[in-house]
Enzyme design. Structure first.
Site, PDB file in Angstrom:
ATOM      1  N   GLU A   1     -68.209 -10.784  19.793  1.00  0.00           N
ATOM      2  CA  GLU A   1     -66.917 -10.385  19.213  1.00  0.00           C
ATOM      3  C   GLU A   1     -66.525  -8.951  19.568  1.00  0.00           C
ATOM      4  O   GLU A   1     -65.381  -8.540  19.333  1.00  0.00           O
ATOM      5  CB  GLU A   1     -66.959 -10.545  17.682  1.00  0.00           C
ATOM      6  CG  GLU A   1     -67.647  -9.443  16.907  1.00  0.00           C
ATOM      7  CD  GLU A   1     -69.176  -9.486  16.895  1.00  0.00           C
ATOM      8  OE1 GLU A   1     -69.779  -8.774  16.071  1.00  0.00           O
ATOM      9  OE2 GLU A   1     -69.754 -10.227  17.720  1.00  0.00           O
TER      10      GLU A   1
ATOM     11  N   CYS B   1     -76.198 -10.835  15.756  1.00  0.00           N
ATOM     12  CA  CYS B   1     -76.973  -9.596  15.623  1.00  0.00           C
ATOM     13  C   CYS B   1     -77.864  -9.649  14.372  1.00  0.00           C
ATOM     14  O   CYS B   1     -78.828 -10.407  14.345  1.00  0.00           O
ATOM     15  CB  CYS B   1     -76.059  -8.375  15.625  1.00  0.00           C
ATOM     16  SG  CYS B   1     -76.947  -6.832  15.949  1.00  0.00           S
TER      17      CYS B   1
ATOM     18  N   HIS C   1     -73.288  -9.110  20.621  1.00  0.00           N
ATOM     19  CA  HIS C   1     -72.027  -9.182  19.887  1.00  0.00           C
ATOM     20  C   HIS C   1     -70.935  -9.803  20.752  1.00  0.00           C
ATOM     21  O   HIS C   1     -70.210  -9.075  21.453  1.00  0.00           O
ATOM     22  CB  HIS C   1     -71.597  -7.781  19.444  1.00  0.00           C
ATOM     23  CG  HIS C   1     -72.385  -7.230  18.311  1.00  0.00           C
ATOM     24  ND1 HIS C   1     -72.092  -7.510  16.982  1.00  0.00           N
ATOM     25  CD2 HIS C   1     -73.478  -6.424  18.289  1.00  0.00           C
ATOM     26  CE1 HIS C   1     -72.961  -6.885  16.200  1.00  0.00           C
ATOM     27  NE2 HIS C   1     -73.809  -6.221  16.967  1.00  0.00           N
TER      28      HIS C   1
END
Length: 264
Positions: free
Chosen positions: A210, A118, A208
């Site tokens: 994660e 990001c 993202h």
């Protein structure tokens, strides 16, 4: 040299002490975390460590947004770094952002692996000569499908399943332009530069990998509380995300681990 790992164990770097060096990675934390993220996930460092770490490795965190940076000697002890997301603008010239750009130039020179996520994707692109700024299409929050370029499929692990992947997005800035030396390997119907690679040592992902659903819904609440999005938009995002399905988190994990550990 002996250093202490995350669990308190002693590790050696193999420089004449008879011990075999375990891989060592650093997270360059660019975000201020909420109490919820700290308590439930151990902060964003905990999120990345659980996603990317493997047995025998050591993971450290540098809170670069608070001016905590590794020095020139320390960076050479690492096999790779991950740059996190942030509420700051990658096109800003804040002191810590300028210091981060300087660090990335050094990591590029040393050919140390860097994975940018990001904001990390954007600042990494800027360090390589690209331009970043506000996305012309506005905020992108929710689930997005990334389409990989034909040339990239030969360079990605398990390439037969990586024609396209879903990922969670939460950004209002983007990479507007990259120099020719940088290869764009993924895009979407919202953002042209969703993913890029530079050589074998630098890779950026706008989304993202994660994030899970819980983290995104929490971030929507935080953006609303800070006045960055309106109530109607927040309600719309929650409703859309419930119908959107799940991100391909395991596939993204394999891709990120494969890049950082030199398996691509």
């Amino acid at each position: 040299m002996i250093y202490e790992g995350q669990n308190g164990e002693l590790r050696g770097n193999g420089n004449g002490n008879g011990k075999v060096k375990g891989k060592r990675f650093g997270v360059l934390l660019c975000a201020e975390e909420s109490g919820y993220i700290k308590e439930k996930y151990g902060g964003y460092f905990g999120v990345f460590e659980r996603m990317l770490s493997e047995e025998g490795e050591s993971w450290d965190v540098f809170r670069v947004a608070r001016n905590e940076f590794p020095n020139d000697e320390e960076i050479q002890e690492y096999d790779g770094f991950v740059i996190t997301g942030s509420c700051s603008d990658a096109h800003s010239n804040e002191l810590w952002i300028c210091k981060l750009l300087s660090l990335l130039h050094k990591l590029d020179f040393l050919k140390i692996k860097v994975l940018g996520i990001c904001f990390g994707h954007q600042i990494l692109g800027r360090s390589l000569g690209g331009q970043t700024g506000r996305a012309k299409s506005g905020w992108d929050i929710g689930l997005r499908t990334i389409n990989f370029s034909l040339s990239s499929k030969e360079d990605l692990p398990n390439r037969q399943i990586f024609t396209m992947l879903n990922i969670i997005e939460c950004h209002q800035d983007e990479i507007l332009e990259l120099p020719e030396k940088v290869e764009v390997i993924g895009g979407s119907n919202k953002t042209a530069v969703e993913m890029f690679r530079y050589g074998d040592h630098m890779m950026g992902i706008q989304g993202h990998p994660e994030y899970n659903t819980d983290i995104l819904l929490h971030l929507i609440d935080r953006l609303l509380q800070k006045g960055l999005i309106g109530v109607n938009y927040a309600d719309e995002l929650r409703a859309k995300f419930k119908e959107a399905g799940e991100p391909d988190m395991e596939a993204w994990r394999k891709l990120c681990v494969g890049f950082l550990k030199g398996r691509l």
